[in-house]
Design a protein around this motif. Structure first.
Motif, PDB file in Angstrom:
ATOM      1  N   ARG A   1     -10.377  -4.059   5.773  1.00  0.00           N
ATOM      2  CA  ARG A   1      -9.636  -2.944   6.341  1.00  0.00           C
ATOM      3  C   ARG A   1     -10.089  -1.628   5.732  1.00  0.00           C
ATOM      4  O   ARG A   1     -10.427  -1.537   4.542  1.00  0.00           O
ATOM      5  N   ASP A   2     -10.104  -0.585   6.551  1.00  0.00           N
ATOM      6  CA  ASP A   2     -10.554   0.733   6.087  1.00  0.00           C
ATOM      7  C   ASP A   2      -9.602   1.837   6.530  1.00  0.00           C
ATOM      8  O   ASP A   2     -10.001   2.997   6.716  1.00  0.00           O
ATOM      9  N   ASP A   3      -8.329   1.458   6.686  1.00  0.00           N
ATOM     10  CA  ASP A   3      -7.346   2.416   7.195  1.00  0.00           C
ATOM     11  C   ASP A   3      -6.487   3.034   6.102  1.00  0.00           C
ATOM     12  O   ASP A   3      -5.493   3.698   6.394  1.00  0.00           O
ATOM     13  N   ILE A   4      -6.844   2.831   4.824  1.00  0.00           N
ATOM     14  CA  ILE A   4      -6.036   3.349   3.725  1.00  0.00           C
ATOM     15  C   ILE A   4      -6.655   4.643   3.207  1.00  0.00           C
ATOM     16  O   ILE A   4      -7.819   4.668   2.795  1.00  0.00           O
ATOM     17  N   ASP A   5      -5.879   5.718   3.208  1.00  0.00           N
ATOM     18  CA  ASP A   5      -6.380   7.033   2.813  1.00  0.00           C
ATOM     19  C   ASP A   5      -6.055   7.305   1.344  1.00  0.00           C
ATOM     20  O   ASP A   5      -5.074   7.981   1.017  1.00  0.00           O
ATOM     21  N   PHE A   6      -6.885   6.775   0.470  1.00  0.00           N
ATOM     22  CA  PHE A   6      -6.681   7.001  -0.957  1.00  0.00           C
ATOM     23  C   PHE A   6      -6.894   8.468  -1.328  1.00  0.00           C
ATOM     24  O   PHE A   6      -6.237   8.989  -2.234  1.00  0.00           O
TER      25      PHE A   6
ATOM     26  N   TYR B   1       0.829  -1.204   0.000  1.00  0.00           N
ATOM     27  CA  TYR B   1       0.000   0.000   0.000  1.00  0.00           C
ATOM     28  C   TYR B   1       0.868   1.261   0.000  1.00  0.00           C
ATOM     29  O   TYR B   1       0.540   2.245  -0.681  1.00  0.00           O
ATOM     30  N   ALA B   2       1.958   1.246   0.744  1.00  0.00           N
ATOM     31  CA  ALA B   2       2.840   2.414   0.776  1.00  0.00           C
ATOM     32  C   ALA B   2       3.397   2.696  -0.619  1.00  0.00           C
ATOM     33  O   ALA B   2       3.463   3.855  -1.059  1.00  0.00           O
ATOM     34  N   GLY B   3       3.792   1.635  -1.326  1.00  0.00           N
ATOM     35  CA  GLY B   3       4.287   1.805  -2.684  1.00  0.00           C
ATOM     36  C   GLY B   3       3.209   2.322  -3.622  1.00  0.00           C
ATOM     37  O   GLY B   3       3.475   3.184  -4.477  1.00  0.00           O
ATOM     38  N   LEU B   4       1.998   1.803  -3.480  1.00  0.00           N
ATOM     39  CA  LEU B   4       0.899   2.270  -4.317  1.00  0.00           C
ATOM     40  C   LEU B   4       0.592   3.732  -4.056  1.00  0.00           C
ATOM     41  O   LEU B   4       0.323   4.503  -4.988  1.00  0.00           O
TER      42      LEU B   4
ATOM     43  N   GLU C   1     -13.102   7.287  -4.251  1.00  0.00           N
ATOM     44  CA  GLU C   1     -14.021   6.435  -3.499  1.00  0.00           C
ATOM     45  C   GLU C   1     -13.944   4.984  -3.973  1.00  0.00           C
ATOM     46  O   GLU C   1     -14.075   4.044  -3.189  1.00  0.00           O
ATOM     47  N   ALA C   2     -13.734   4.787  -5.274  1.00  0.00           N
ATOM     48  CA  ALA C   2     -13.730   3.436  -5.851  1.00  0.00           C
ATOM     49  C   ALA C   2     -12.409   2.706  -5.655  1.00  0.00           C
ATOM     50  O   ALA C   2     -12.337   1.485  -5.815  1.00  0.00           O
TER      51      ALA C   2
ATOM     52  N   LYS D   1      -9.115  -2.225  -5.486  1.00  0.00           N
ATOM     53  CA  LYS D   1      -7.941  -2.917  -4.929  1.00  0.00           C
ATOM     54  C   LYS D   1      -8.362  -4.247  -4.307  1.00  0.00           C
ATOM     55  O   LYS D   1      -7.699  -5.278  -4.503  1.00  0.00           O
ATOM     56  N   ARG D   2      -9.455  -4.238  -3.556  1.00  0.00           N
ATOM     57  CA  ARG D   2      -9.938  -5.486  -2.955  1.00  0.00           C
ATOM     58  C   ARG D   2     -10.347  -6.495  -4.020  1.00  0.00           C
ATOM     59  O   ARG D   2     -10.078  -7.693  -3.893  1.00  0.00           O
TER      60      ARG D   2
END
Length: 371
Positions: free
Chosen positions: A360-365, A295-298, A317-318, A323-324
């Motif tokens: 998981r919902d901790d990724i701030d896209f 995720y950090a790389g993305l 939002e998508a 990703k999932r």
């Protein structure tokens, strides 16, 4: 004539007379040099190419029995022109002696589509010795230059009439019944039933989460921005100059219209991801540290993309839904099951990781995508 095969179970054998016919579609007389090789051979996908040299230049003649059609080949011409107008190099397609960009050759009862491209004037990454790295040392400069290219193509929002890319999501891949993700899910179900039946209940649990996520993605995905991409941005399709900088792409087999966000995710593909050290008792690539590193790389890739591409609120939002969908029940999971089906601890780690990724919902896209 020198022939090269890659050790696949070929199923189809190109004879000398078929090779001669392929050359004759585009040239008269014997070439000064000629080398052919099978580049992909499966039951439903056979590709071969011939490198020929004539006094007027070098060319690559390609043939495919798969999803490639004469209409798709003709459509590539406009795509190549668009990329070249953007300042990127792509080998041009050459017309046959009949004035067509693609011809059809019957080989052992199968219809092969045949086309010719100019021989690329730049090199593949593996053939360039001195490739500069980014200041932080995480990746090669050409990889970020590739991201710039894909983002700029996305920003153009090109359109076409000849078809989707082979990486499309939620709709069938051209020539197939489903998309690639669905094929992976079906393969995983089959493997669990055959090799690890005690995990059927765990599989059903993650499938429930997967289907809930898929339903949410379907509600927004088809309204997301699109463009026309080369799509297959693995290193063997990238072209670098002698200083190691990105100059363009080749190989248009998988190209077509696709969702910009999907293509940006594909172009990242773990480039520059920092892999943590893991013990032998840890399922490779599925530890929390490994997944966080991905995720950090993305996020780093998305920040590069946004310099050249204007993300929308809908794409932000998508992003987690896509990703999932694409990276949980995927080829990585297939390989893990094939290798560790009898290792209960490893299998539990696999399903724990998949379940975590689907919830998981901790990724701030939004932070990475929106300026």
């Amino acid at each position: 004539m020198e022939a090269v095969t890659k050790g696949y179970d070929r199923g189809i054998t190109m004879e000398q007379q078929e090779i001669n016919k392929m050359i004759a579609f585009f040239h008269t007389g014997e070439p000064d040099s000629c080398k052919w090789e099978d580049t992909w051979t499966e039951d439903d996908d056979f590709r071969t190419l011939i490198n020929v040299e004539y006094p007027e230049g070098k060319f690559v003649i390609k043939a495919a029995w798969n999803f490639t059609t004469p209409e798709r080949v003709a459509g590539w011409v406009e795509m190549v022109e668009n990329f070249r107008e953007m300042g990127y190099y792509c080998p041009m397609l050459m017309k046959s002696r009949n004035g067509n960009y693609a011809e059809v050759l019957e080989v052992q009862g199968k219809s092969f589509v045949v086309w010719e491209e100019e021989f690329a004037k730049y090199s593949l990454p593996k053939n360039v010795e001195n490739k500069p790295r980014t200041p932080d040392g995480k990746r090669f400069v050409f990889e970020e230059e590739l991201w710039e290219f894909v983002a700029k193509v996305g920003q153009k929002h090109f359109t076409n009439t000849w078809g989707d890319s082979l990486y499309v999501r939620l709709v069938p891949v051209p020539g197939e019944k489903t998309d690639e993700v669905t094929e992976c899910v079906e393969k995983i179900e089959s493997l669990i039933k055959e090799k690890a039946p005690k995990f059927i209940e765990r599989l059903e649990q993650v499938l429930t989460l997967f289907r809930e996520n898929k339903k949410k993605l379907e509600q927004v995905y088809f309204s997301l921005p699109t463009s026309v991409f080369q799509a297959d941005t693995w290193d063997d399709n990238l072209l670098l100059d002698e200083e190691g900088h990105f100059r363009g792409v080749l190989d248009y087999n998988l190209s077509g219209k696709d969702t910009v966000l999907n293509m940006l995710f594909e172009a990242y593909s773990g480039r520059g991801r920092q892999k943590p050290k893991e013990g032998e008792d840890i399922l490779p690539g599925y530890s929390k540290a490994a997944r966080d590193a991905d995720y950090a790389g993305l996020m780093e890739a998305l920040r590069v993309y946004r310099k050249y591409y204007d993300f929308t609120e809908a794409e932000a939002e998508a992003a987690i839904l896509l990703k999932r969908y694409t990276e949980t029940l995927d080829y990585g999971a297939i390989h893990a099951i094939e290798k560790y089906a009898e290792n209960e601890d490893m299998m539990n780690q696999l399903f724990d990781a998949i379940e975590d990724e689907l919830t998981r919902d901790d990724i701030d896209f939004r932070e990475a995508m929106l300026k």
